[in-house]
Design an enzyme around this catalytic site. Structure first.
Site, PDB file in Angstrom:
ATOM      1  N   ASN A 158       0.784  -1.141   0.191  1.00  0.00           N
ATOM      2  CA  ASN A 158      -0.038   0.097  -0.009  1.00  0.00           C
ATOM      3  C   ASN A 158       0.747   1.369  -0.076  1.00  0.00           C
ATOM      4  O   ASN A 158       1.715   1.458  -1.079  1.00  0.00           O
ATOM      5  CB  ASN A 158      -1.310  -0.134   0.951  1.00  0.00           C
ATOM      6  CG  ASN A 158      -0.705  -0.338   2.525  1.00  0.00           C
ATOM      7  OD1 ASN A 158      -0.202  -1.425   2.908  1.00  0.00           O
ATOM      8  ND2 ASN A 158      -1.058   0.541   3.510  1.00  0.00           N
ATOM      9  N   ASP A 159       0.838   2.146   0.742  1.00  0.00           N
ATOM     10  CA  ASP A 159       1.395   3.447   0.857  1.00  0.00           C
ATOM     11  C   ASP A 159       2.616   3.594   0.511  1.00  0.00           C
ATOM     12  O   ASP A 159       3.763   3.024   1.000  1.00  0.00           O
ATOM     13  CB  ASP A 159       1.185   4.110   2.017  1.00  0.00           C
ATOM     14  CG  ASP A 159       0.026   4.163   2.825  1.00  0.00           C
ATOM     15  OD1 ASP A 159      -1.265   3.386   2.125  1.00  0.00           O
ATOM     16  OD2 ASP A 159      -0.413   4.908   3.953  1.00  0.00           O
ATOM     17  N   PRO A 160       2.937   4.448  -0.442  1.00  0.00           N
ATOM     18  CA  PRO A 160       4.406   5.005  -0.787  1.00  0.00           C
ATOM     19  C   PRO A 160       5.103   5.581   0.583  1.00  0.00           C
ATOM     20  O   PRO A 160       4.199   6.531   1.031  1.00  0.00           O
ATOM     21  CB  PRO A 160       4.247   5.914  -1.859  1.00  0.00           C
ATOM     22  CG  PRO A 160       2.892   6.535  -1.819  1.00  0.00           C
ATOM     23  CD  PRO A 160       1.932   5.435  -1.367  1.00  0.00           C
TER      24      PRO A 160
END
Ligand SMILES: *[C@@H]1O[C@H](CO)[C@@H](O)[C@H](O)[C@H]1NC(C)=O
Ligand SMILES: *[C@@H]1O[C@H](CO)[C@@H](O)[C@H](O)[C@H]1NC(C)=O
Ligand SMILES: *[C@@H]1O[C@H](CO)[C@@H](O)[C@H](O)[C@H]1NC(C)=O
Length: 585
Positions: A64-66
């Protein structure tokens, strides 16, 4: 262990961690049902030809998130939220990859994993700041209690500054450096930004809630030494939207130039600021352009209705994004996560879930009202064989095939020209402020006046399957500025014969003057990704689609016109895209 065994181990470990999951994280309770579903998924969904070819992803598992993108000694570093044990959310660590060009990636060992009391139940998102001596420091959210999802902030430093690959990260014993205090809701307190410095003091933002959970808030913390932090009483900004995750805050040049600004470059009338928040409730990234007053430690959007008008980086599948300043090419680059649009059972069967959008250069539009975004130029190095069409008129109801190359993994740039806007349809006032509903009601198959015209991508030969990326032009509403209204839309409702997919029509208005009849479109097509840029990057839409027929060499590309007016393709060039080095996959 085989892939399936790993996936199931991941699910089991996830179950054990269920009590940790926050409101924003889906919890899978009925595992037997999930496994039965995974066994029943249509065979095409597990076809490796639906795995992205040139978008960032690890060889397997959930992402998921960078996190904390940065440039150091000739290398781009990229970290991301990663489940080493399966294709569903859980067991999150900071995976780490490095690149010379932001396109070819080499995977390293995870950089941050649970190991200290203040992150033992989770190492969540965060950002990097480059200190004045060149050292990068990471601040990230740690979960430190098993019973509730209690969030604190920790720092980590490179063990060996001479190592350009920054392989090892050390967490100082004085962690955590920021804890939720003074009435802050500890379960909604995360994702520190890159810090900026002014007057000898660092500042950064942490996302959270105010007003008893109804307002999203970006809290400001200040420090002289990056170790002792104090909160400024009032948030930098706040709006009645629910929790703000993954805030991002950065300066942009107000002169319309593409050059980026370093995060601490604050001064002067030629600098504006962008504040972005990821709305936990809606799962989309919203931003405003405005002015930062560093004495008052406040940010004011230029558009007083900006928080309601809801400009988005991307009107599709794009979340938890984060920018960084690239000193090598003096530009600001945006990373964003795109999740899957298939089912969780599909993800388990595939063994992977999540990609990152192609990094985008972002800068302020000359109007000052919005950002422009464009895929980083390095992606063009992947272009291979091409085909070009010039000055081809598409009559109402007709389409045009682009032949001579494979287009399952392609980059397409097209310039359209509409000889007359006279036949544009009126805009239903009830939908005039809701692009998504407008596109839902007036999708690609619905004949219009001027448009819908655009591309059918990942289409089968019989066009039974096709994803439409298109424009539709409406007559200006009475009492408006008289300019025609342009809608950009991605319509995946016919993208696959597989019925069990999430196929929302995604849409945004394009703030462009189409009175000369011209508008451009670029689409990065990548097997199960359609990432599109309207009017030079004014409106962007990333969509995930999973054809069952239009896979691999069976995927076709068309330009279409479903309006009543002729549309000319002034120029269309499509390139096959090569596969870069992608984390060893
Ligand atoms: C630090 O990194 C440099 C460059 O990779 C390497 O030559 C050196 O041996 C490393 N030092 C330690 C103590 O690991
Ligand atoms: C914190 O926020 C969560 C989610 O919005 C809410 O359920 C909880 O009641 C809040 N806690 C406090 C102490 O306000
Ligand atoms: C991910 O996918 C689902 C559809 O399966 C969607 O409803 C959800 O909001 C998406 N986005 C994020 C950021 O989780």
């Amino acid at each position: 262990m085989g892939r399936d065994a790993w996936a199931w181990l991941g699910v089991v470990v996830l179950l054990l961690l269920v009590q940790l999951a926050g409101a924003s994280h889906v919890v899978y309770e009925n595992l037997l049902e999930l496994k039965a579903e995974a066994e029943a998924v249509p065979p095409s969904i597990v076809d490796p030809q639906l795995r992205a070819g040139y978008h960032f992803q690890p060889p397997k598992n959930w992402i998921n998130d960078p996190n904390a993108p940065l440039y150091y000694k000739g290398w781009y570093h990229f970290f991301y939220q990663y489940n080493p044990k399966g294709a569903v959310w859980g067991n999150i660590v900071w995976a780490h990859s490095v690149s010379r060009d932001l396109i070819n990636w080499m995977a390293l060992e995870p950089a941050i994993e649970p190991s200290i009391p203040s992150d033992q139940y989770g190492c969540w998102s965060g950002s990097a700041t480059i200190l004045p001596d060149g050292t990068p420091v990471i601040m990230y959210t740690g979960v430190n209690r098993p019973d509730v999802n209690y969030q604190v902030q920790n720092v980590a430093y490179p063990r060996n500054r001479s190592d350009p690959l920054l392989r090892e990260w050390v967490k100082p014993g004085y962690n955590p450096v920021i804890v939720p205090e003074g009435g802050i809701n500890a379960t909604q307190f995360r994702d520190p930004t890159t810090a900026w410095r002014a007057g000898g003091r660092w500042r950064l933002l942490i996302g959270g809630v105010a007003g008893g959970g109804t307002r999203g808030a970006a809290y400001v913390y200040r420090s002289r030494d990056f170790r002792r932090w104090a909160r400024v009483r009032r948030p930098l900004h706040s709006a009645p939207t629910g929790m703000w995750e993954c805030p991002d805050f950065y300066p942009v040049g107000a002169d319309g130039r593409r050059a980026g600004l370093e995060t601490s470059a604050l001064a002067g009338p030629r600098v504006k600021h962008v504040l972005k928040n990821s709305l936990d409730l809606r799962r989309y990234d919203y931003y405003t352009v405005g002015t930062y007053d560093r004495r008052a430690e406040r940010y004011v959007p230029d558009d007083p209705a900006g928080d309601e008008r809801r400009l988005r980086y991307d009107y599709g599948n794009f979340y938890a994004s984060k920018t960084f300043y690239d000193p090598a090419k003096r530009r600001r680059i945006l990373w964003g996560w795109a999740n899957e649009s298939d089912t969780t059972a599909d993800d388990v069967a595939k063994g992977w879930a999540g990609i990152q959008a192609i990094p985008r250069t972002v800068w302020l539009d000359p109007s000052g009202k919005q950002l422009l975004q464009w895929p980083i130029e390095e992606v063009e190095a992947l272009r291979g064989k091409s085909a070009t069409l010039k000055d081809r008129v598409i009559k109402p109801g007709q389409h045009l095939e682009v032949t001579g190359l494979q287009t399952a993994q392609a980059d397409v740039e097209v310039s359209f020209e509409v000889p007359s806007l006279a036949g544009a349809e009126p805009l239903d006032p009830a939908l005039a402020n809701d692009a998504e509903r407008l596109c839902g009601a007036r999708g690609a198959p619905v004949e219009g006046g001027v448009g819908p015209f655009g591309l059918w991508v990942l289409a089968s030969a019989d066009r039974q399957e096709r994803t439409a990326v298109f424009f539709r032009v409406f007559r200006a509403a009475a009492g408006s500025d008289g300019k025609p209204v342009v809608l950009m839309c991605t319509d995946p409702t016919k993208s696959s014969l597989n019925p069990n997919l999430y196929k929302p029509t995604f849409a945004g208005f394009v703030d462009t003057d189409i009175s000369n009849g011209k508008i451009s479109l670029r689409s990065l097509i990548d097997r199960s990704v359609v990432e599109s840029f309207g009017a030079g990057g004014k409106t962007c839409i990333l969509s995930r689609v999973y054809p069952s027929l239009a896979i691999g060499k069976n995927a076709r590309l068309y330009a279409f016109n479903n309006g009543k007016a002729d549309v000319k393709v002034s120029r269309l060039t499509a390139w096959e895209m090569r596969k870069p080095l992608m984390n060893g996959a």
